[in-house]
Structure formats: C-alpha cells, structure tokens
Design an enzyme around this catalytic site. Structure first.
Site, PDB file in Angstrom:
ATOM      1  CG  ASP A 165       8.514  -1.813  -8.977  1.00  0.00           C
ATOM      2  OD1 ASP A 165       9.072  -1.315  -9.640  1.00  0.00           O
ATOM      3  OD2 ASP A 165       7.507  -2.678  -9.321  1.00  0.00           O
TER       4      ASP A 165
ATOM      5  CB  CYS B 266     -10.639   9.420  27.955  1.00  0.00           C
ATOM      6  SG  CYS B 266     -11.920   9.965  28.930  1.00  0.00           S
TER       7      CYS B 266
ATOM      8  CB  CYS C 155     -14.318  12.701  25.833  1.00  0.00           C
ATOM      9  SG  CYS C 155     -13.234  13.184  27.120  1.00  0.00           S
TER      10      CYS C 155
ATOM     11  CG  ASP D   7       4.453  -6.148  -9.888  1.00  0.00           C
ATOM     12  OD1 ASP D   7       5.265  -5.284 -10.349  1.00  0.00           O
ATOM     13  OD2 ASP D   7       4.190  -6.924 -10.444  1.00  0.00           O
TER      14      ASP D   7
ATOM     15  CG  ASP E 164       6.981  -1.637 -12.734  1.00  0.00           C
ATOM     16  OD1 ASP E 164       7.975  -1.389 -13.150  1.00  0.00           O
ATOM     17  OD2 ASP E 164       6.413  -2.689 -12.504  1.00  0.00           O
TER      18      ASP E 164
END
Length: 766
Positions: free
Chosen positions: A661, A35, A32, A657, A445
């Site tokens: 960037d 824990c 739970c 990419d 971009d």
C-alpha cells in the site's frame, strides 16, 4: 523571486543534497512573526543547511542539513547564527531540568509583570478619576519616577531585541514597542523640562509605562497559554518510567537489580509489577495481566496480555506481575516514535503559513513608515501640536505588533495534533492537515484495513457419516505447529481442545499439508490439489451430496474453500469441506457510514476476485453497482488507481496497512496508515492511526478540518485586527494605552482560540 520558485529551488536542493538529516534547536527571545522570518534567514545562510523552519509557539527550529557535514561543527554554526541574529540558542526542552527551568522563567516573568503593573497603576488611576471629575494628577517628578523604571527596567528587553533587529536590517515587535514608548517617554520628559516654572504640562508617561506593562502582561499570559499547547508532548514524555527491574538470565528474581531505563538493551529481561509502567517495548515471557495503552493508542479499555503477547513501553501494567523480554529501546521504541511524529507535525509549516511569512518580512518597515506619515500628517495638516501628532504615531507603532500573526498557525497545529495524538491519531506533517479537509474520496485497502485480515473458519460440511466435531479435531491435529493463516483459523476454532499428535508432516506450498494422525494418512488443502491426488474427484459428481452447492455458496460470499481427505486402500476420500473467510473489522461499517455522511465518495481496493470482493463490500455497506469496489487490483496498480480516482472525484485520501500500500499512500493527497500495519506504510503516509480502527479515518479528517478552520480563523482575526487597528490609530481614534491593551489581547485571544481544539473528542468516542 516568487514563493513557487523558491519551493522549486528548495526541492531541487533537497534532491541534490541527499542524504540529509534533521536537527532541532531551541531558540529563546522570539516574540513575533518577524523574529521567525529573521531566524529562518540566518539559519538558511549557514553552509550545509538545506532548509530551516522555525516555530514561534514551540520556540524551536527544525533544520535540514547535509548528512556528510560534521554534526558537531554544524550545530555550533547554527547556534552561532542564532546568537548573531540576536536570539539565544538553547537545547531542545525534553527533560525535567529544562521543564523546571521553563517553570522558573514563567514565575520570574510573572513577578516582573506584577511589578510593572504596580508602578503603572498610580499613573493610570488619576486618569480614571478625571472621568469622575476628580483632579488627582501626580506631580511631574512623581510620574517621571514611576515611569522611568518601567521604561528602562521592564522595557530593557525591547531595546535590546529591537537594537539586534536594526543591526541586521530588519524589524520586530520589540522595535515597534521600543520606538513607540520611547517617543511617549521622551516627549513627556521634553515637555516637563521645557515647561515654565510652576506650570504642570500634560504628560504622557502613563502611555509609555502602561503600554510596556500591558505588553509584558500579554506575553506572560500568552506564554502560559502556549505551554498548554505542548501538553501532549510533555504527557507522552512523562510516560517513560525512570527505573526498570532487570532480571539477568540465570539469576533468581530476588537478585534482580534496578537500573535506569536508559541503560536497557534489546534482549534484556525485566520484571513489571502490578500498577507499574512497562519500561520498554517487549514480549511477555511469563505471567498474565491487563495493560492500559490509552495514553499511547487512545484505546479506552485495558487489553488482556499473556505469554507471547507484545507490550508497549509507557503503558500501564494491570493487576498481574509479568516478565518482559525487551525488543526495542530508545529511538526505536513505539513511544519515542510517537513523540517524534508529533514533534515533526508541530515543527512543520502548512502551505498557508507562507502567506504569513511573506507579510512578516515587510510588516515592520511598513508600519514604521505608516507611523512616520501619521505623525507628519497630523502635525502638518491635522492642526494639532507636535506632541499629539507623535502620540498618534505611537498608537500606530504599538497596535501593529505582529504577535498574533506569528502565533496564529503554530498554536492551532500544536493544539490540533496534540488532541489527535491523545486519541490515537498521529499527524506526521502539517501539509497533510491542510490537505485533509479538501479530500473528496476515501479509498480503502480491503485486507487488514476494512477487514480483520485473518481468515476465520466460517463453515464445515462433513461427508455423510462423518462427525463434524471429530472432523474439526482431525483437521486441527494436522495443522499443529503451522503458522499459515488458514491453519491458525482451524486451531482457533478448536481452542484448547486436546489434539492427537501428527507425524510425517509435509507442507506442499500453494497446495496444502499432508501427514499422519493416529495412523491414518490425511491431506488438507485446495480442491485443485485434491483433484491432483485423486483425479476422480475433479468431477463434482464424485463429491458428497450437497458439497457442490455449498462450495458455490461459500465462494460467492468470498470464502476460500479447502477439503480434508483421508487415504484408504490407495484412494483419497473426502471427509469434510471447510470454508474460510475474512471478517469486517469492528466499526468498519460505522466508519464508512460516517464518511458517507460527510459527503465523501468511497472506494474499496482489493486484489481478490470480483465476486469475493463484491460480497465483502456488500457486508460493509458499500455499493458495487455504484463503482465503489475496485477488484483484482495488483499491488503495483494501486498508485495508478489513486490517480484515476483523483481525476474522477478530486483530492484522494488512501487508507492502507501493508507494504504494497506504500506507493498508493504516497501518491494520495492524504495517506492514512493503520498503526497495526507495516513501518513502510506508516512512513509513506502523512497520518498514522495507532489503533487500526477504521472509525479513526473520519476522526482524523474531522480534527484536520477543525485545525485548519482554527488556523484560518486565527489568521483572519490577526489580519483584521491589524487592518482595522492601524487605521483607527492613524486617525487618532485609539490612544497608545488602549492600543497596547488591544495588542496584548489579540495574542492571548489567538492562543485561546487554538486551545479550544484540546477539548476535541472523536464522534465515536463520545
């Protein structure tokens, strides 16, 4: 101390303790949210630990430690801390042996559950018969004989784990179950012992036995369901073949040897037969085939691959036999990096989990206090017997078990990130999941993200009297052997046409290329360079008819213009005007429309001149007049632009990419990196799109929104369940048997609700 202050202290510790490293640790015995909180506290106290995050659904801990500490000693300390906290340290499940062990444990638990239900059934059936007017109550000694093995056999795990929690000054689900069922069993035994001879008192053995059996049943069903949330990881791990066909250099194919994939090294040459999985990342050196990468990238169609093409380990070879030169193995391979990213996301905690952690830290002590008050109130003022008062308290203890709270967030994250990974969307951290639904503007971009990123020859205007096809072959001959993007565009335009050899080639950086083809001196480059070679051509009046208008038209459309010229009698004469332009990526227009339909603002960021950027934007369906185009943006200014967009619209998602960037991806609320881009961009982003398909941006935001919605639904119902169940039990409207059934059902329902995410599909893929 406030949670915000804890976060600040943690962040300061991370900065001060650099360099850092992470290690994963399997943990058995957690049930739970309490824990989870206890294990995290135990791990955080280990010297050298900077941060510890424990996931109940995966039963693993992700621990951030200082890199200068001895890894072996630190791992031993972590394992000791877990054991001292009352739980079992385990290796992270990753191989077939661990998978078999997990399946064996699941089967064993199933048999224990069946035994518990079998023993509890005779205790419950008389109660059911009583509703029909049938008095079939078993003798007290029969009830004792049936309930006791359940209480102290199947229930032993609750005593053991509850005692461990008490030893460490905390509580957990097992403690609540142990207290509640022990009270019911002990009270029944006391009433039986004190009853006059020949008198059969009303006993509550069935409450104790049925609660334990139902709780064990609920945990078993929950375990089965939780295993489905890890299917994405197991499916990815299963992609790795066991054996590779090694072709040592200089040895004939029939002398190849089969070796374990784990022994492959970069530079090795392997043979991959039709239908086999490619054992490692590499480049094809011989043969042609089609490769199915669907399990890695989500790309549904096989892709043609030939000599020089890159292939990914774990993908399926088609009908051809190929020889592959290995380029990456182990942790450096694409498959292993994908697995690591998915594991990172599933191990992380979103900010919403902090509320659960805070509640779990005090939940069990509060419940025990409520149960005690319930018993005293019913006995003192409720006008009931001590036995009935205790029974109401037992119901409070049983129904309050915080299993659903602990499972609400991690199961949704695991199901959501697993479904996303199957379709080429890798979520690197859980925080990106929670922030994605809040995004109000998506910035792209341009080059390589919305566009193909490779120039294409879009127009060729020959000079009067010059054959267009001949001019194209001449330009291609001059470009042979060049890797410049414009040269590759020219070569792609002639495809496999035989070309005359070029000699004395000379590349002028930033200008163009010169050389001889079939005895003729040629030059191909920019208009400015041609004007330097032949000053008379600086004036448009000296150009061939129609060239000036063609140049203006192409440049207005965003194209790059070059000139092919030849030298005759010491003068350079133009042969052809060539226009190169990038193309929108397939699906880019559809992707932008989908985002606009979600009510999001759009922005395209480009370093191009404004006319060229706006021309491409219009092809993509963007509106420059509405401020959706940001042109002439230097790489270093993209992060500042993200801040401006955030101030104007709200939370920002940045899609890119390239290396340039990376700052913008890190500055954005949510960074999405195209998987066909650079590693730097992928590390800076919170989400990676493996296929580089812009339509995956909308899909990523969609699965993030659905995942966060599931987390909130699960937390809502988990809190509502306890908020409604505890008062009902305290008011005597819920007996322990129904409380146990409701508690087990709550955990299973939370996991089942999260599993609905596994059926998710991107809109464009349906």
């Amino acid at each position: 101390m406030s949670d915000d202050h804890d976060q600040e202290v943690g962040a300061a510790a991370l900065d001060a303790a650099a360099p850092l490293q992470q290690c994963d640790l399997g943990i058995g015995g957690m049930t739970c949210a309490s824990c989870v909180a206890r294990v995290e506290r135990a791990l955080s106290r280990v010297p050298g630990v900077v941060q510890a995050q424990v996931n109940l659904a995966t039963e693993q801990a992700r621990v951030t430690v200082r890199a200068e500490d001895d890894p072996a000693v630190l791992l031993a300390r972590l394992q000791r801390a877990v054991r001292d906290a009352g739980y079992e340290p385990r290796a992270v499940e990753a191989d077939d042996a661990d998978e078999r062990r997990a399946q064996r444990e699941l089967r064993q638990e199933g048999w224990w559950v069946a035994l518990g239900l079998l023993l509890a059934a005779p205790l419950v059936l008389p109660m059911v018969a009583l509703a029909w007017g049938q008095h079939l109550m078993l003798p007290a000694w029969w009830q004792f004989a049936l309930a006791t093995p359940v209480q102290f056999g199947l229930g032993w795990r609750f005593y053991r784990a509850g005692w461990q929690a008490l030893r460490h000054g905390s509580g957990n689900m097992e403690l609540l179950v142990a207290l509640g069922t022990s009270a019911a069993w002990g009270m029944s035994t006391w009433l039986w012992w004190r009853a006059p001879s020949g008198h059969e008192p009303h006993l509550y053995y069935e409450a104790a036995a049925v609660v334990i059996a139902l709780v064990r049943l609920g945990k078993w069903l929950e375990l089965r369901a939780r295993r489905r949330t890890t299917q994405a990881i197991r499916a990815l791990q299963a992609l790795r073949p066991d054996v590779a066909h090694l072709l040592p250099d200089g040895v004939r194919r029939d002398e190849m040897q089969d070796i374990p994939v784990a022994e492959l090294l970069p530079g090795d040459r392997v043979l991959v037969r039709a239908g086999e999985r490619i054992p490692a990342d590499g480049v094809i050196e011989a043969g042609q085939t089609q490769v199915d990468e669907s399990m890695l990238t989500g790309e549904p169609l096989p892709l043609a691959r030939g000599v020089g093409d890159r292939v990914l380990g774990g993908s399926v070879n088609g009908e051809g036999t190929v020889e592959v030169r290995v380029t990456a193995t182990g942790a450096a391979s694409t498959l292993q990096r994908i697995i690591a990213l998915v594991q990172d996301a599933q191990a992380g905690k979103p900010p919403v989990q902090r509320l659960v952690d805070q509640v779990a830290a005090v939940f069990v002590p509060v419940v025990v206090a409520i149960a005690s008050v319930t018993a005293l109130a019913w006995w003192a003022w409720g006008g009931v017997s001590v036995e009935q008062a205790v029974l109401h308290a037992v119901a409070v203890l049983v129904i309050a078990c915080p299993c659903a709270l602990g499972l609400a967030t991690p199961t949704a994250i695991m199901a959501g990130t697993g479904a996303a990974a199957r379709h080429g969307i890798l979520v690197k951290d859980a925080q990106a999941l929670e922030l994605a639904p809040k995004v109000r503007v998506v910035a792209f971009d341009k080059t390589g993200t919305l566009t193909v990123g490779r120039p294409r020859l879009v127009a060729l205007h020959p000079a009067p009297g010059v054959d267009e096809a001949a001019a194209l072959r001449t330009a291609a001959a001059l470009q042979q052997g060049s890797s410049h993007p414009l040269a590759l565009a020219v070569l792609a335009a002639v495809q496999d046409t035989p070309l005359a050899p070029a000699v004395d080639l000379q590349t002028v950086p930033g200008r163009g290329v010169r050389g001889w083809v079939e005895g003729v001196p040629l030059a191909l480059g920019s208009l400015a360079w041609l004007a330097e070679l032949e000053p008379a051509l600086a004036s448009e009046a000296a150009w061939p008819a129609g060239w000036a208008e063609a140049r203006r038209t192409q440049q207005a459309a965003g194209a790059t213009v070059s000139v092919l010229a030849w030298q005759n009698e010491g003068r350079w004469r133009p042969l052809a005007l060539l226009a190169f332009a990038d193309e929108p990526k397939p699906g880019a227009v559809e992707a932008l429309q989908a985002l606009r339909a979600r009510g999001l603002a759009l922005a395209m960021v480009s370093g191009d001149q404004r006319p060229a950027a706006e021309a491409m934007a219009r092809r993509l369906g963007l509106r420059p007049e509405a401020g959706e185009v940001h042109a002439e943006v230097l790489p270093g200014d993209k992060a500042a632009l993200v801040t401006t967009l955030r101030q104007r619209h709200g939370p920002v998602a940045m899609v890119g990419d390239g290396i340039n960037d990376a700052p913008a991806l890190a500055a954005a609320d949510v960074g999405l990196a195209m998987g066909n881009g650079t590693d730097v961009a992928m590390h800076a982003a919170g989400i990676t799109l493996l296929r580089g398909d812009p339509r995956l941006v909308a899909a990523a935001l969609d699965i993030a929104t659905r995942t966060v919605r599931k987390i909130r639904q699960n937390l809502f119902w988990a809190f509502v369940y306890n908020a409604a169940g505890i008062p009902l039990a305290a008011l005597g409207m819920l007996d322990p048997v129904w409380a146990g059934a409701a508690m087990a059902a709550s955990s299973v329902s939370v996991v089942s609700n999260a599993l609905l995410l596994t059926r998710w599909r991107p809109e464009h893929g349906r």
